[in-house]
Design a protein around this motif. Sequence first.
Motif, PDB file in Angstrom:
ATOM      1  N   SER A 133    -156.475   4.681 -83.628  1.00  0.00           N
ATOM      2  CA  SER A 133    -157.857   4.753 -83.158  1.00  0.00           C
ATOM      3  C   SER A 133    -157.942   4.599 -81.642  1.00  0.00           C
ATOM      4  O   SER A 133    -158.676   5.325 -80.967  1.00  0.00           O
ATOM      5  CB  SER A 133    -158.684   3.671 -83.853  1.00  0.00           C
ATOM      6  OG  SER A 133    -160.013   3.675 -83.383  1.00  0.00           O
ATOM      7  N   ILE A 134    -157.187   3.637 -81.089  1.00  0.00           N
ATOM      8  CA  ILE A 134    -157.205   3.410 -79.642  1.00  0.00           C
ATOM      9  C   ILE A 134    -156.689   4.635 -78.894  1.00  0.00           C
ATOM     10  O   ILE A 134    -157.280   5.090 -77.911  1.00  0.00           O
ATOM     11  CB  ILE A 134    -156.371   2.162 -79.293  1.00  0.00           C
ATOM     12  CG1 ILE A 134    -157.046   0.900 -79.824  1.00  0.00           C
ATOM     13  CG2 ILE A 134    -156.172   2.049 -77.787  1.00  0.00           C
ATOM     14  CD1 ILE A 134    -156.188  -0.343 -79.721  1.00  0.00           C
ATOM     15  N   LEU A 135    -155.587   5.199 -79.368  1.00  0.00           N
ATOM     16  CA  LEU A 135    -154.985   6.341 -78.670  1.00  0.00           C
ATOM     17  C   LEU A 135    -155.831   7.599 -78.815  1.00  0.00           C
ATOM     18  O   LEU A 135    -155.906   8.410 -77.898  1.00  0.00           O
ATOM     19  CB  LEU A 135    -153.575   6.583 -79.204  1.00  0.00           C
ATOM     20  CG  LEU A 135    -152.558   5.488 -78.878  1.00  0.00           C
ATOM     21  CD1 LEU A 135    -151.228   5.763 -79.549  1.00  0.00           C
ATOM     22  CD2 LEU A 135    -152.367   5.357 -77.375  1.00  0.00           C
ATOM     23  N   ASN A 136    -156.488   7.764 -79.974  1.00  0.00           N
ATOM     24  CA  ASN A 136    -157.349   8.932 -80.143  1.00  0.00           C
ATOM     25  C   ASN A 136    -158.562   8.881 -79.224  1.00  0.00           C
ATOM     26  O   ASN A 136    -159.068   9.919 -78.800  1.00  0.00           O
ATOM     27  CB  ASN A 136    -157.806   9.044 -81.601  1.00  0.00           C
ATOM     28  CG  ASN A 136    -156.708   9.523 -82.518  1.00  0.00           C
ATOM     29  OD1 ASN A 136    -155.713  10.087 -82.069  1.00  0.00           O
ATOM     30  ND2 ASN A 136    -156.863   9.302 -83.811  1.00  0.00           N
ATOM     31  N   SER A 137    -159.052   7.686 -78.937  1.00  0.00           N
ATOM     32  CA  SER A 137    -160.210   7.557 -78.046  1.00  0.00           C
ATOM     33  C   SER A 137    -159.798   7.551 -76.582  1.00  0.00           C
ATOM     34  O   SER A 137    -160.654   7.702 -75.698  1.00  0.00           O
ATOM     35  CB  SER A 137    -160.981   6.275 -78.373  1.00  0.00           C
ATOM     36  OG  SER A 137    -160.177   5.136 -78.136  1.00  0.00           O
ATOM     37  N   TYR A 138    -158.523   7.378 -76.327  1.00  0.00           N
ATOM     38  CA  TYR A 138    -158.024   7.296 -74.950  1.00  0.00           C
ATOM     39  C   TYR A 138    -158.346   8.554 -74.161  1.00  0.00           C
ATOM     40  O   TYR A 138    -158.676   8.507 -72.975  1.00  0.00           O
ATOM     41  CB  TYR A 138    -156.516   7.061 -74.994  1.00  0.00           C
ATOM     42  CG  TYR A 138    -155.799   7.075 -73.672  1.00  0.00           C
ATOM     43  CD1 TYR A 138    -155.936   6.027 -72.772  1.00  0.00           C
ATOM     44  CD2 TYR A 138    -154.959   8.134 -73.321  1.00  0.00           C
ATOM     45  CE1 TYR A 138    -155.266   6.033 -71.566  1.00  0.00           C
ATOM     46  CE2 TYR A 138    -154.292   8.139 -72.117  1.00  0.00           C
ATOM     47  CZ  TYR A 138    -154.439   7.092 -71.242  1.00  0.00           C
ATOM     48  OH  TYR A 138    -153.778   7.105 -70.049  1.00  0.00           O
TER      49      TYR A 138
END
Length: 540
Positions: free
Chosen positions: A437-442
Amino acid sequence: MMRRPIRCGTILLLASLIGMPTVGTAAQRAPAPQKAPPSRKPAPRSSTPAAKPTAPPSVKPSGVKPTPAPTPKGYPFTNVHPRTVPIKPFTFDPPEPRREVLPNGLVIYLMEDHDLPVFNISAYTKVGGIYVPPEKAGLGGLTGTVMRTGGTEELTGDEIDRRLEFVGARVETSIGAEYGTASGTSLIKDSDLVIEILNGILRNPAFREEKLELARGQVLEALRRQNDDPNAISAREFSRLVYGRESPYALVPTVRTVRNVKREDLREFHRRFYHPNNTILAVSGDFKSEEMLARLRKAFGSWERKPVEFPKLDPVREVEKRQVYVVTRDLPQTVVRMGHLGMRRHSPDEPAVSVLNEIFGGGGFSSRLMREVRSNRGLAYSVGAIIRSGPDRGLYLAAAQTKTESASETAELIADLMEEIRSKPVTAEEVNLAKESILNSYVFQFDSAAEIARQRALLELQGFPADYLETYPAKIRAVTPADVRTAAQKYLHPDRMVVLFVGKTEGLTPPNSKLGPATPLELEPVDDPASKMPDERKVP
């Protein structure tokens, strides 16, 4: 904090939930045939034979699934669950802005963007409310407002408004807790005007007296209404309880401190901090970097470099034991805030804390707080948590809104979940979902050239290393369940946190509450006669 795309349901799903009819075939939409009313006289017999009835056109019944298209030969994902499909590791290389430093110390980030004929410029200066003396709380915000509205030595604020409105451009200024911004936007053909006005505001603001009085009146009016919003009360008083009332990180303006601010205070505050060696420019738009750099050198190159001395800030204090407070308000629901000091900026624990945030309270409906407090127990309308970093210490904050009779149970459950994530290992599935989730929103931090340039400028102003954005994804990928548990034990302390309720007192904390007894917290009055504006006129 990462931004995430908005998730929404489909129209058909909503329609089925609320009972709306859905669009079907013509045969499905047609109303049922009505029988003709009986005639008083029998119809005359016809001498011609009656026509044979024809069969109605065949209509496929609703809900029949169409035959799937044949799978191409050699297709590798036949009968494969989507979660088992191999996915390449996330890689994203954002474009790099050009960085230049003028002889006077002014740092400039340049980012070309030829998609549209626009121009964006932002100036970040290390200045803020944390550097204001307590007796003049509100000085930072007033300075940031009147820098723009008060105009420059050459142009009044109203004249600037007219010149910008004529070409559809915009210039704005503000000062927050740690830094000030001055930004401008226009078509590229009008960029010289924006640069000229922004340069004058940064270097020679006039701080005209009438505009200061106008800004002061707006702040005083907001202070009169500051206790009308329970969320605003909760945020303000929670910071004071955690940091201490006199801490620069919790300092809020009052009627008295705002009235203490004079025009010379604004001028002196500006003189202390607004220098080229304490400012970073982020510039983007439809230009050639060399040409734009030459124009910026001409405009800002004569800005005189001066030393900047920052006031020494006292270290923040730790809360030694759990403290429970209640602000009594006659409301149908209660606002709950609970937490303590958070993480220092630039901590090597940041990647593990980011994953911990996502799992515990920052990951929307996938977080433990949302799942347990709202979905499984139905105790709160909204709930979440986050560990914020700060120059000394940030805040850990968990917050919820719920019915008054559920407020104590909600806070107890949040405290139990804090203890659980400290004492029990998180699962590998939770960690992987959080990292994904964090990397997709990055990627959404780089959705425009202007945003890329601004990110670089602000990160440098706050002292982050030059490769921070490039190394961030790899550091997130490296976080393990053991790292998350270590971060939870280090940064979550349910036994020594502040718990604040804003709502009705009756039935809020029962005698057997695990949180302990609640102490009433009185708010400062704001409707005293001294808060009246001197030029207020009575309406007959």
